[in-house]
Scaffold this active site. Structure first.
Site, PDB file in Angstrom:
ATOM      1  CE  LYS B  80      21.195  14.447  29.459  1.00 57.44           C
ATOM      2  NZ  LYS B  80      21.882  13.189  30.078  1.00 57.44           N
ATOM      3  N   GLY B 234      17.951  10.465  36.642  1.00 49.10           N
ATOM      4  CA  GLY B 234      17.477  11.643  36.008  1.00 49.10           C
ATOM      5  C   GLY B 234      15.866  12.026  36.362  1.00 49.10           C
ATOM      6  CB  SER B 235      12.680  10.989  34.840  1.00 53.90           C
ATOM      7  OG  SER B 235      13.236  11.354  33.757  1.00 53.90           O
TER       8      SER B 235
END
Lengths: 195, 293
Positions: B80, B234-235
């Site tokens: 990112k 993601g998480s």
């Protein structure tokens, strides 16, 4: 599945990757297609396409979902593009990929480098008399290293084999399904008609 | 020549379809993700839920950590950069990252402009909440779009909202006549030629993936059924009690997204998912999806 002119059904391995692009190509050729995600679907097919995608992902799903034996032993024509070609090869330099060993070639993953080295180029198809070049899209492409003289080279790029044929199996290290050029898919359909 | 450059970028996005892209913060996690069948990993120093908890400025990850992940996996590695931070993007390109996510999860560097992505050889993915935002990013050169959701929340509600909005925006376009498209393009703040293209084709010109809040196989299935072509997690994986098993289960859930029996089988042996946050508990100025213009 629409009513199409030929009775033959081409299965497209639908575990992951660019399978829809192959379906779109075959639609243009009025060929019936069937997405393969379950073992029993393989029995309904006359030929199978192994699409591009990530070979590690597909290799794991093939094993976890019990598709390996049927895919390996399927005797009809097969066509593998990029990751699909890796899956059909005898041996891959990346131990994370468990290949189906249908074609006596060794594959080297990402032989041209990372995505920044991906490219589009024009190649000549050796089986054609007209010399219209084919727009070949190479995406993190593998190298196809021939280990048996029975493998026929149908196209080369910078002295590397990029389109090969072995018995009724076609492999390309590039992505004909990402172009509007249907010639290579037509070539594959001709293999089916010969069966 | 430019057209083929863009085709090669979108080509990689095509190859990632029907897969799961996982956030990883070190090489061990990257290995777990790859072994589970991820199609790509997103290398970042802190996963969104930790960024949320820690506060402060979130920047591009340390190149050393990104390099370690590149060295250990053979699948594509993404990273990112901050919104508008083209220097971070240049560094990621120099590191031969396979895909750059110009991401609202990091603290924005420019509150007016995004990166001009056509200048890069590396493809970009950008987040969106609606069709106008998606087409602005594609206009700037994004080769893949992901709906934003609310990163690090473990709550799927925003991802659903954004995906439904994009899909319904597209459907509305397809019934318009030519003479109505300019006014819609003006309202959306999107490039006219892209609005026209979507109206004609009924789909985005680049693959559309889902992100932000996926925590379970059922969440992945939901997003795929709503029209996502791949799912970012993601998480959801490394904040759960069983990352390896959950990663593998979500990979299978994306392939068999339309088979509830299979999904039940896949989900049965999993332990607890990440806890998750109710969106109303997140103060408005801390909602990541609001970032991006």
């Amino acid at each position: 599945m629409n009513k199409k002119k030929s009775g033959k059904i081409v299965g497209i391995l639908g575990l992951q990757g660019a399978y829809q692009k192959h379906i779109d190509m075959l639609d243009q050729l009025s060929v019936k297609t069937l997405l393969i995600r379950y073992p029993e679907e393989i029995d309904k097919c006359d030929a199978i396409i192994f699409p591009g995608g990530e070979s590690t992902t597909m290799s794991k799903l093939i094993d976890n979902m019990g598709l390996r034996e049927k895919l390996k032993n399927f005797s009809g024509p097969k066509f593998g593009t990029c990751a699909g070609a890796i899956l059909l090869s005898e041996y891959c330099d990346d131990e994370r990929v468990n290949t189906l060993a249908n074609v006596p070639i060794n594959t080297k993953r990402n032989a041209y480098g990372r995505q920044i080295e991906s490219f589009v180029t024009e190649i000549q198809l050796s089986n054609e008399h007209n010399h219209t070049p084919f727009p070949a899209v190479f995406i993190r492409a593998p190298d196809l290293v021939i280990i048996n003289n029975d493998v026929e080279v149908l196209a080369e790029y910078k002295k590397k084999s990029v389109l090969v044929k072995y018995k009724n199996i076609l492999l390309s290290s590039f992505h004909p399904e990402l172009t509007n050029d249907i010639r290579i898919h037509k070539l594959f359909i001709n293999l089916i008609e010969l069966e | 020549m430019d057209k083929s450059k863009f085709d090669v970028k979108v080509g990689l996005a095509e190859m990632l379809k029907g897969g799961v892209i996982m956030d990883v913060t070190n090489s061990e996690q990257a290995k777990i993700a790859e072994d589970a069948g991820a199609v790509a990993v997103m290398a970042l120093e802190r996963i969104p839920s930790d960024i949320r908890a820690d506060g402060g400025v979130a920047r591009m990850s340390n190149p050393k950590m990104i390099k370690e992940i590149q060295d250990i996996v053979s699948i594509p590695v993404m990273a990112k950069c901050r919104i508008g931070h083209f220097a971070e993007a240049q560094i990621l390109e120099a590191m031969e990252i396979d895909f750059i996510d110009e991401s609202e999860v990091l603290t924005p560097a420019d509150e007016t402009n995004h990166v001009w992505k056509h200048d890069f050889k590396v493809p970009f993915v950008c987040g969106c909440r609606n069709l106008g935002e998606a087409l602005r990013r594609i206009g700037e050169g994004a080769a893949m779009i992901r709906t934003k959701g609310e990163a690090g929340s473990g709550n799927i509600v925003e991802a659903v909202r954004h995906m439904r909005t994009v899909q319904s925006d597209i459907k509305k376009l397809t019934v318009l006549q030519d003479d109505e498209i300019m006014a819609v393009a003006k309202d959306m703040g999107a490039p006219f030629h892209l609005v026209k293209q979507v109206a004609k084709e009924g789909k985005l010109p680049v693959p559309n993936f889902a992100a932000g809040g996926v925590a379970t196989p059922a969440d992945a299935s939901l997003m795929m059924q709503l029209g996502a072509e791949t799912v970012f997690v993601g998480s959801g994986i490394f904040k759960s009690e069983d990352p390896a098993a959950r990663a593998k289960a979500i990979v299978q859930a994306v392939t068999y997204y339309d088979d509830p029996k299979k999904l039940a089988e896949i989900s049965a042996s999993l332990k607890d998912a990440m806890r998750g946050i109710e969106i109303s508990e997140i103060p408005e100025n801390e909602r990541l999806a609001e970032r991006g213009w």
